[in-house]
Write a protein that holds these residues in place. Structure first.
Motif, PDB file in Angstrom:
ATOM      1  N   ALA A   1      -1.370   0.788   6.521  1.00 19.76           N
ATOM      2  CA  ALA A   1      -0.145   0.413   7.238  1.00 19.76           C
ATOM      3  C   ALA A   1       0.478   1.614   7.928  1.00 19.76           C
ATOM      4  O   ALA A   1       0.933   1.523   9.078  1.00 19.76           O
ATOM      5  CB  ALA A   1       0.847  -0.220   6.263  1.00 19.76           C
ATOM      6  N   LEU A   2       0.482   2.772   7.254  1.00 24.46           N
ATOM      7  CA  LEU A   2       1.042   3.977   7.865  1.00 24.46           C
ATOM      8  C   LEU A   2       0.226   4.420   9.064  1.00 24.46           C
ATOM      9  O   LEU A   2       0.778   4.805  10.110  1.00 24.46           O
ATOM     10  CB  LEU A   2       1.129   5.098   6.822  1.00 24.46           C
ATOM     11  CG  LEU A   2       2.145   4.887   5.689  1.00 24.46           C
ATOM     12  CD1 LEU A   2       2.054   6.024   4.678  1.00 24.46           C
ATOM     13  CD2 LEU A   2       3.559   4.785   6.252  1.00 24.46           C
TER      14      LEU A   2
ATOM     15  N   VAL B   1      -3.500  -0.819  -3.596  1.00 23.22           N
ATOM     16  CA  VAL B   1      -2.140  -0.664  -3.070  1.00 23.22           C
ATOM     17  C   VAL B   1      -2.049   0.589  -2.210  1.00 23.22           C
ATOM     18  O   VAL B   1      -1.448   0.587  -1.127  1.00 23.22           O
ATOM     19  CB  VAL B   1      -1.129  -0.620  -4.224  1.00 23.22           C
ATOM     20  CG1 VAL B   1       0.274  -0.420  -3.684  1.00 23.22           C
ATOM     21  CG2 VAL B   1      -1.210  -1.903  -5.050  1.00 23.22           C
ATOM     22  N   ARG B   2      -2.650   1.670  -2.651  1.00 23.91           N
ATOM     23  CA  ARG B   2      -2.624   2.907  -1.880  1.00 23.91           C
ATOM     24  C   ARG B   2      -3.376   2.742  -0.565  1.00 23.91           C
ATOM     25  O   ARG B   2      -2.945   3.250   0.476  1.00 23.91           O
ATOM     26  CB  ARG B   2      -3.239   4.041  -2.689  1.00 23.91           C
ATOM     27  CG  ARG B   2      -2.409   4.447  -3.907  1.00 23.91           C
ATOM     28  CD  ARG B   2      -3.099   5.543  -4.687  1.00 23.91           C
ATOM     29  NE  ARG B   2      -2.298   5.963  -5.844  1.00 23.91           N
ATOM     30  CZ  ARG B   2      -2.701   6.864  -6.735  1.00 23.91           C
ATOM     31  NH1 ARG B   2      -3.915   7.431  -6.608  1.00 23.91           N
ATOM     32  NH2 ARG B   2      -1.931   7.186  -7.747  1.00 23.91           N
ATOM     33  N   ARG B   3      -4.511   2.037  -0.622  1.00 22.74           N
ATOM     34  CA  ARG B   3      -5.276   1.828   0.606  1.00 22.74           C
ATOM     35  C   ARG B   3      -4.483   1.003   1.604  1.00 22.74           C
ATOM     36  O   ARG B   3      -4.486   1.290   2.809  1.00 22.74           O
ATOM     37  CB  ARG B   3      -6.612   1.156   0.291  1.00 22.74           C
ATOM     38  CG  ARG B   3      -7.652   2.093  -0.314  1.00 22.74           C
ATOM     39  CD  ARG B   3      -9.034   1.491  -0.235  1.00 22.74           C
ATOM     40  NE  ARG B   3      -9.139   0.291  -1.056  1.00 22.74           N
ATOM     41  CZ  ARG B   3      -9.552   0.268  -2.309  1.00 22.74           C
ATOM     42  NH1 ARG B   3      -9.899   1.408  -2.900  1.00 22.74           N
ATOM     43  NH2 ARG B   3      -9.628  -0.861  -2.984  1.00 22.74           N
ATOM     44  N   ARG B   4      -3.796  -0.037   1.128  1.00 22.41           N
ATOM     45  CA  ARG B   4      -2.992  -0.857   2.036  1.00 22.41           C
ATOM     46  C   ARG B   4      -1.838  -0.057   2.614  1.00 22.41           C
ATOM     47  O   ARG B   4      -1.498  -0.181   3.794  1.00 22.41           O
ATOM     48  CB  ARG B   4      -2.482  -2.102   1.294  1.00 22.41           C
ATOM     49  CG  ARG B   4      -3.553  -3.145   1.013  1.00 22.41           C
ATOM     50  CD  ARG B   4      -2.913  -4.462   0.609  1.00 22.41           C
ATOM     51  NE  ARG B   4      -2.174  -4.341  -0.649  1.00 22.41           N
ATOM     52  CZ  ARG B   4      -2.690  -4.592  -1.833  1.00 22.41           C
ATOM     53  NH1 ARG B   4      -3.966  -4.960  -1.943  1.00 22.41           N
ATOM     54  NH2 ARG B   4      -1.961  -4.481  -2.923  1.00 22.41           N
ATOM     55  N   THR B   5      -1.218   0.775   1.776  1.00 21.36           N
ATOM     56  CA  THR B   5      -0.115   1.609   2.268  1.00 21.36           C
ATOM     57  C   THR B   5      -0.602   2.606   3.307  1.00 21.36           C
ATOM     58  O   THR B   5       0.030   2.793   4.361  1.00 21.36           O
ATOM     59  CB  THR B   5       0.544   2.351   1.096  1.00 21.36           C
ATOM     60  OG1 THR B   5       0.986   1.394   0.108  1.00 21.36           O
ATOM     61  CG2 THR B   5       1.737   3.157   1.573  1.00 21.36           C
ATOM     62  N   THR B   6      -1.742   3.258   3.022  1.00 24.96           N
ATOM     63  CA  THR B   6      -2.300   4.212   3.979  1.00 24.96           C
ATOM     64  C   THR B   6      -2.679   3.533   5.280  1.00 24.96           C
ATOM     65  O   THR B   6      -2.429   4.053   6.375  1.00 24.96           O
ATOM     66  CB  THR B   6      -3.524   4.911   3.371  1.00 24.96           C
ATOM     67  OG1 THR B   6      -3.150   5.536   2.137  1.00 24.96           O
ATOM     68  CG2 THR B   6      -4.074   5.954   4.325  1.00 24.96           C
TER      69      THR B   6
ATOM     70  N   ARG C   1      -4.177   0.651  -8.944  1.00 28.29           N
ATOM     71  CA  ARG C   1      -3.302   1.192  -7.901  1.00 28.29           C
ATOM     72  C   ARG C   1      -4.048   1.550  -6.617  1.00 28.29           C
ATOM     73  O   ARG C   1      -3.435   1.716  -5.570  1.00 28.29           O
ATOM     74  CB  ARG C   1      -2.582   2.444  -8.424  1.00 28.29           C
ATOM     75  CG  ARG C   1      -1.487   2.144  -9.435  1.00 28.29           C
ATOM     76  CD  ARG C   1      -0.599   3.357  -9.608  1.00 28.29           C
ATOM     77  NE  ARG C   1      -1.341   4.483 -10.154  1.00 28.29           N
ATOM     78  CZ  ARG C   1      -1.399   4.801 -11.442  1.00 28.29           C
ATOM     79  NH1 ARG C   1      -0.756   4.047 -12.339  1.00 28.29           N
ATOM     80  NH2 ARG C   1      -2.081   5.857 -11.858  1.00 28.29           N
TER      81      ARG C   1
END
Length: 291
Positions: free
Chosen positions: A28-29, A21-26, A18
């Protein structure tokens, strides 16, 4: 037939899966937040440029009309008002004061970083303490001094005042930049018998050039944008660009479109200088950030 052995999934394995995925989400935000902040910062500038292309009637409507016809009459009227003396005065005061500031701050930064004097931190805080006094407090003494010495409406007085105003900031910045100069270069120059001026000109200045450029650009911007001293100590001969800008606010009202036009034109030299020196500016402001 033996069944294939499936790898056992543990909570640690799930956390590792996970993590991307968290790094990509962070990421993107953070990217979306940066874009939103950039748009909010650029939007007033875009609105100012758009208003400068509208007539006074269209610019004065409430709410403002975005779809109003565009025109260049405001720019023709602005240059017809002869802004060149004011622009030349701002250019003279800004460049002249910046040259003086760098010439004084470079050896001061050298003495406070490369060859530190005793209690050099106290010296730095003394420079910083000179910025605690608001300029408006010393405005009356400066005005009386200019009146007694005949320096009213004289661009040379603004050059000296702008240099004294920006010198503490320049010393602080250059002290930090010059502290990153490798000591080996200075030792090699000392072994070759180089004097202080030679070391500053041929060793320190080329290495710290990004920091010097960043400091010079910031001092240039501060001098170009200064209004209080120029408004009080100048009149018709030495009036600067910000003083010329205030002439569009008259007893008849605020000429919004013409003021936006003047703001766009007056901002262009600083924007051009920042664009030309952007590489040095980024290098200078990031100097010493990564060890």
């Amino acid at each position: 037939m033996n069944e294939a052995v499936r790898p056992r999934t543990t909570p640690r394995t799930q956390a590792v899966r996970r993590a991307p995925v968290r790094r990509r989400t962070t990421s993107a935000l953070l990217g979306a937040a940066a874009w939103a902040a950039g748009i909010l910062l650029v939007l007033p500038v875009v609105w100012m440029v758009l208003t400068s292309l509208h007539s006074e009637t269209s610019a004065a409507t409430n709410p403002p009309s975005v779809t109003a016809p565009l025109t260049l009459d405001n720019y023709a009227r602005f240059f017809g008002a002869n802004p060149w003396p004011a622009l030349l005065n701002s250019l003279t005061a800004s460049i002249g004061s910046t040259v003086i500031v760098i010439a004084l701050a470079l050896p001061a930064g050298y003495a406070l970083s490369i060859k530190p004097v005793r209690k050099w931190t106290d010296v730095l805080f003394f420079f910083l303490s000179t910025k605690f006094l608001p300029i408006v407090v010393g405005l009356l003494p400066l005005y009386l001094f200019a009146a007694q010495t005949g320096l009213q409406d004289n661009i040379l007085l603004l050059v000296v005042l702008y240099a004294s105003m920006n010198l503490p900031i320049a010393v602080w910045m250059l002290q930090r930049f010059l502290s990153e100069v490798p000591a080996e270069l200075l030792e090699a120059a000392a072994l070759d018998g180089a004097g202080l001026l030679t070391v500053l000109r041929r060793v320190v200045a080329p290495v710290a050039l990004p920091g010097i450029a960043a400091t010079a650009l910031i001092c240039l911007i501060f001098s170009w944008n200064e209004l209080l001293l120029a408004r009080t100590l100048t009149a018709t001969i030495a009036g600067t660009a910000p003083v010329f800008l205030t002439s569009f606010l008259t007893s008849q009202g605020l000429f919004l479109a013409q003021m936006c036009t003047a703001s766009v034109v007056i901002s262009l030299p600083v924007l051009l200088a920042g664009f030309l020196a952007q590489d040095k500016l980024v290098q200078g402001l990031s100097l010493g950030a990564i060890k």
